[in-house]
Design a protein around this motif. Structure first.
Motif, PDB file in Angstrom:
ATOM      1  N   LYS A 219       0.679  -1.097   0.053  1.00  0.00           N
ATOM      2  CA  LYS A 219      -0.083   0.073   0.060  1.00  0.00           C
ATOM      3  C   LYS A 219       0.892   1.233   0.171  1.00  0.00           C
ATOM      4  O   LYS A 219       0.572   2.129  -0.520  1.00  0.00           O
ATOM      5  CB  LYS A 219      -0.752  -0.323   1.149  1.00  0.00           C
ATOM      6  CG  LYS A 219      -1.986  -0.888   1.065  1.00  0.00           C
ATOM      7  CD  LYS A 219      -2.903  -0.860   2.303  1.00  0.00           C
ATOM      8  CE  LYS A 219      -4.416  -0.795   1.758  1.00  0.00           C
ATOM      9  NZ  LYS A 219      -5.573  -0.534   2.628  1.00  0.00           N
TER      10      LYS A 219
ATOM     11  N   TYR B 143     -15.242   6.240  -5.776  1.00  0.00           N
ATOM     12  CA  TYR B 143     -14.586   4.874  -5.659  1.00  0.00           C
ATOM     13  C   TYR B 143     -13.420   4.863  -6.332  1.00  0.00           C
ATOM     14  O   TYR B 143     -12.276   4.069  -6.105  1.00  0.00           O
ATOM     15  CB  TYR B 143     -15.494   3.721  -5.995  1.00  0.00           C
ATOM     16  CG  TYR B 143     -16.550   3.504  -5.094  1.00  0.00           C
ATOM     17  CD1 TYR B 143     -16.250   3.093  -3.576  1.00  0.00           C
ATOM     18  CD2 TYR B 143     -18.095   3.803  -5.356  1.00  0.00           C
ATOM     19  CE1 TYR B 143     -17.643   2.845  -2.791  1.00  0.00           C
ATOM     20  CE2 TYR B 143     -18.918   3.504  -4.422  1.00  0.00           C
ATOM     21  CZ  TYR B 143     -18.704   3.227  -3.188  1.00  0.00           C
ATOM     22  OH  TYR B 143     -19.532   3.128  -2.404  1.00  0.00           O
TER      23      TYR B 143
ATOM     24  N   PRO C  16      -9.587   6.604  -4.701  1.00  0.00           N
ATOM     25  CA  PRO C  16      -8.705   5.558  -3.606  1.00  0.00           C
ATOM     26  C   PRO C  16      -8.612   3.989  -3.921  1.00  0.00           C
ATOM     27  O   PRO C  16      -7.632   3.625  -3.625  1.00  0.00           O
ATOM     28  CB  PRO C  16     -10.004   5.505  -2.478  1.00  0.00           C
ATOM     29  CG  PRO C  16     -11.388   5.935  -3.106  1.00  0.00           C
ATOM     30  CD  PRO C  16     -11.020   6.835  -4.162  1.00  0.00           C
TER      31      PRO C  16
ATOM     32  N   ASP D  23      -5.645   2.823  -1.415  1.00  0.00           N
ATOM     33  CA  ASP D  23      -6.314   3.031  -0.038  1.00  0.00           C
ATOM     34  C   ASP D  23      -7.541   2.058   0.098  1.00  0.00           C
ATOM     35  O   ASP D  23      -7.768   1.930   1.343  1.00  0.00           O
ATOM     36  CB  ASP D  23      -6.535   4.632  -0.017  1.00  0.00           C
ATOM     37  CG  ASP D  23      -5.539   5.567  -0.203  1.00  0.00           C
ATOM     38  OD1 ASP D  23      -4.379   5.128   0.436  1.00  0.00           O
ATOM     39  OD2 ASP D  23      -5.727   6.660  -0.483  1.00  0.00           O
ATOM     40  N   GLU D  24      -8.069   1.943  -0.830  1.00  0.00           N
ATOM     41  CA  GLU D  24      -9.210   0.961  -0.817  1.00  0.00           C
ATOM     42  C   GLU D  24      -8.877  -0.136  -1.694  1.00  0.00           C
ATOM     43  O   GLU D  24      -8.515   0.077  -3.021  1.00  0.00           O
ATOM     44  CB  GLU D  24     -10.482   1.519  -1.143  1.00  0.00           C
ATOM     45  CG  GLU D  24     -11.015   2.648   0.005  1.00  0.00           C
ATOM     46  CD  GLU D  24     -12.066   3.462  -0.064  1.00  0.00           C
ATOM     47  OE1 GLU D  24     -12.576   4.056   0.687  1.00  0.00           O
ATOM     48  OE2 GLU D  24     -12.777   3.412  -1.408  1.00  0.00           O
TER      49      GLU D  24
ATOM     50  N   TRP E 127     -10.256  -3.752  -3.643  1.00  0.00           N
ATOM     51  CA  TRP E 127     -11.559  -4.529  -4.088  1.00  0.00           C
ATOM     52  C   TRP E 127     -11.224  -5.951  -4.517  1.00  0.00           C
ATOM     53  O   TRP E 127     -10.155  -6.445  -4.742  1.00  0.00           O
ATOM     54  CB  TRP E 127     -11.993  -3.865  -5.618  1.00  0.00           C
ATOM     55  CG  TRP E 127     -12.563  -2.646  -5.344  1.00  0.00           C
ATOM     56  CD1 TRP E 127     -11.997  -1.491  -4.858  1.00  0.00           C
ATOM     57  CD2 TRP E 127     -13.833  -2.111  -5.502  1.00  0.00           C
ATOM     58  NE1 TRP E 127     -13.022  -0.385  -4.685  1.00  0.00           N
ATOM     59  CE2 TRP E 127     -13.970  -0.648  -5.179  1.00  0.00           C
ATOM     60  CE3 TRP E 127     -15.198  -2.815  -6.090  1.00  0.00           C
ATOM     61  CZ2 TRP E 127     -15.358  -0.079  -5.213  1.00  0.00           C
ATOM     62  CZ3 TRP E 127     -16.344  -2.253  -6.321  1.00  0.00           C
ATOM     63  CH2 TRP E 127     -16.274  -0.750  -5.861  1.00  0.00           C
TER      64      TRP E 127
ATOM     65  N   SER F  75      -9.747  -6.914   1.653  1.00  0.00           N
ATOM     66  CA  SER F  75     -10.594  -6.185   0.636  1.00  0.00           C
ATOM     67  C   SER F  75     -11.671  -5.133   1.555  1.00  0.00           C
ATOM     68  O   SER F  75     -12.137  -5.665   2.592  1.00  0.00           O
ATOM     69  CB  SER F  75     -11.512  -6.871  -0.317  1.00  0.00           C
ATOM     70  OG  SER F  75     -10.453  -7.557  -1.248  1.00  0.00           O
ATOM     71  N   ASP F  76     -11.702  -4.092   0.983  1.00  0.00           N
ATOM     72  CA  ASP F  76     -12.788  -2.906   1.388  1.00  0.00           C
ATOM     73  C   ASP F  76     -13.954  -3.236   0.761  1.00  0.00           C
ATOM     74  O   ASP F  76     -15.060  -2.671   1.368  1.00  0.00           O
ATOM     75  CB  ASP F  76     -11.943  -1.604   1.458  1.00  0.00           C
ATOM     76  CG  ASP F  76     -10.579  -1.377   1.990  1.00  0.00           C
ATOM     77  OD1 ASP F  76     -10.649  -1.405   3.298  1.00  0.00           O
ATOM     78  OD2 ASP F  76      -9.806  -1.525   1.276  1.00  0.00           O
TER      79      ASP F  76
ATOM     80  N   ASP G 120     -19.587  -2.980   0.731  1.00  0.00           N
ATOM     81  CA  ASP G 120     -18.625  -2.860   1.593  1.00  0.00           C
ATOM     82  C   ASP G 120     -18.434  -4.124   2.283  1.00  0.00           C
ATOM     83  O   ASP G 120     -19.383  -4.609   3.181  1.00  0.00           O
ATOM     84  CB  ASP G 120     -19.278  -1.764   2.673  1.00  0.00           C
ATOM     85  CG  ASP G 120     -18.201  -1.155   3.721  1.00  0.00           C
ATOM     86  OD1 ASP G 120     -17.321  -1.871   3.999  1.00  0.00           O
ATOM     87  OD2 ASP G 120     -18.442  -0.173   4.413  1.00  0.00           O
TER      88      ASP G 120
END
Ligand SMILES: Cc1cc2nc3c(=O)[nH]c(=O)nc-3n(C[C@H](O)[C@H](O)[C@H](O)COP(=O)(O)OP(=O)(O)OC[C@H]3O[C@@H](n4cnc5c(N)ncnc54)[C@H](O)[C@@H]3O)c2cc1C
Length: 399
Positions: A35, A105, A108, A113-114, A116, A158-159, A183
């Motif tokens: 990250k 979406y 990030p 930062d997020e 999937w 995953s976020d 989410d």
């Protein structure tokens, strides 16, 4: 800025910032390092190079992307956690998402930062993913999700997930599906790791028990999930097929040449012949993928040719395994304790069959190529016009 200047900037950034090997670190520390690098590369303008500026990209051409790829190939960049987002979910949102979804979406996602994941496959719905049984029922301003997914790569960190669920069991199976943004930290989501034959646990089972998601979490249209699924699978096939084997990957061409040298087989004409053949296939596939990416960036869908890329990538990997076997023979199956190079090779070989299954099996890719490129007769589809509720196939239960 010219492409050459862009390339020089990318080269300098990578020389300064590319992390060393992360394999020895704990998974959580590996993820943190990945990250950190992704965010730094994004902030330096090297991620989302061809993506629209409005949604966090650089809005540059495939020439800059190509220049970055050519520089990055010399490093073992920790990009794996972001592949599903960047190669599949993000491009699908770009194609089908609302302006609000893309604004919320995509930045990030690009910056890492997020993270999937893709929530398609189920115990009774893999190749025939349209048989899926996870249900989404509308309740006021929410959808309520119940069901189970399987083989979900990266769900453990995953976020968000792109989920396919059945929203209408009264229409034929392809027509009653919708794609949602979920989410992954919502109450009722349970993620359980699944170990593969490399000994690692890259994927998971994911359970949904009365998980509530907002009404506007739909990607595309309600009932339009099959189109959304095909869109994502198209991106997935280019993304998987296009991942050139590189860096420290023991099955990458350069490392097989090195293996031949170490085993004193580099002058063997049969080994040389096999390596040359592999090189030719690898180059041809890399060029084919470049062409598909350029077309995709120019707004034209590669369609069933993505299946050619995916199939060729899987077959190239088997070719690499055969070549490794020819070079190293029994050294591939037994080695001294602590020989980490041999262990890494064993892990890579044990991971090879996965490439012929993930993202649609080789047989399924051949069906697609046969029907959509070669014009062969379609497979019979007896359930095509039957309401899903009446189907008695697979693990179908009355929804
Ligand atoms: C490493 C890995 C990562 C994955 N990650 C994800 C993920 O992140 N998200 C996700 O949703 N899924 C993921 N998957 C699941 C993957 O998409 C499915 O495994 C795949 O689609 C095959 O489905 P299945 O395993 O149910 O096999 P099945 O569909 O049961 O197939 C079994 C066998 O039958 C053959 N077959 C099936 N139908 C036909 C046909 N019509 N014609 C000819 N042969 C046929 C297949 O080729 C295969 O050999 C992953 C799988 C792997 C291996």
């Amino acid at each position: 800025m010219s492409v050459d200047e862009f390339r020089a900037g990318a080269r300098e950034f990578l020389a300064r910032n590319a992390p060393g090997p992360l394999a020895e670190l704990e998974p959580a520390e590996q993820l943190r390092a990945a990250k950190r690098f992704q965010a730094a590369a994004y902030d330096a303008g090297l991620i989302g190079i061809t993506w629209p500026t409005e949604y966090g990209g650089r809005g540059l051409s495939t020439a800059e992307q190509q220049a970055y790829n050519e520089e990055a190939v010399h490093y073992d960049l920790p990009s794996a956690p972001f592949m599903v987002g960047m190669g599949m979910c993000g491009p699908t949102l770009l194609d089908l998402g609302s302006h609000e979804q893309k604004t919320r979406y995509l930045p990030p996602l690009l910056r890492g930062d997020e993270i999937w994941c893709q929530l398609f496959s189920e115990p009774g719905a893999g190749s025939d993913v349209a048989s899926l049984q996870t249900r989404a029922v509308r309740d006021d301003d929410s959808w309520v999700i119940n069901g189970q997914k399987v083989w979900t790569s990266g769900a453990q960190f995953s976020d968000f997930g792109a989920l396919l669920a059945r929203t209408d069991p009264d229409v034929p199976k392809h027509r009653g599906i919708t794609m949602f943004i979920v989410d992954m930290r919502s109450p009722g989501v349970t993620v359980r790791p699944l170990r593969d034959m490399t000994g690692r646990a890259p994927f998971n089972e994911v359970y949904f028990d009365d998980v509530r998601i907002p009404a506007d979490a739909v990607i595309g249209e309600v009932g339009g999930g099959w189109l959304a699924a095909l869109t994502m699978l198209g991106h997935e096939r280019i993304s998987i097929g296009g991942s050139v084997r590189r860096g420290s990957d023991p099955l990458a061409y350069d490392n097989l040449v090195e293996l031949a040298r170490r085993q004193n087989r580099a002058d063997d004409p049969v080994v040389r012949d096999r390596l040359a053949e592999m090189y030719a296939h690898e180059r041809a596939l890399a060029l084919f993928n470049t062409k598909l990416r350029q077309e995709a960036a120019a707004g034209s869908s590669p369609g069933a040719r993505g299946s050619v890329a995916k199939l060729a990538g899987a077959e190239l990997l088997w070719r690499a395994v055969d070549t490794a076997g020819l070079i190293a023979g029994s050294a591939l199956t037994s080695w001294e304790d602590g020989d980490s190079a041999a262990e890494e090779m064993a892990i890579a070989i044990n991971g090879t069959p996965a490439m012929s299954i993930a993202g649609g099996s080789n047989q399924v890719q051949r069906n697609i190529i046969g029907e959509r490129i070669l014009g062969l007769p379609k497979e019979p589809q007896v359930d095509r016009d039957v309401p899903f509720r009446e189907l008695k196939v697979g693990t179908q239960r009355t929804p």
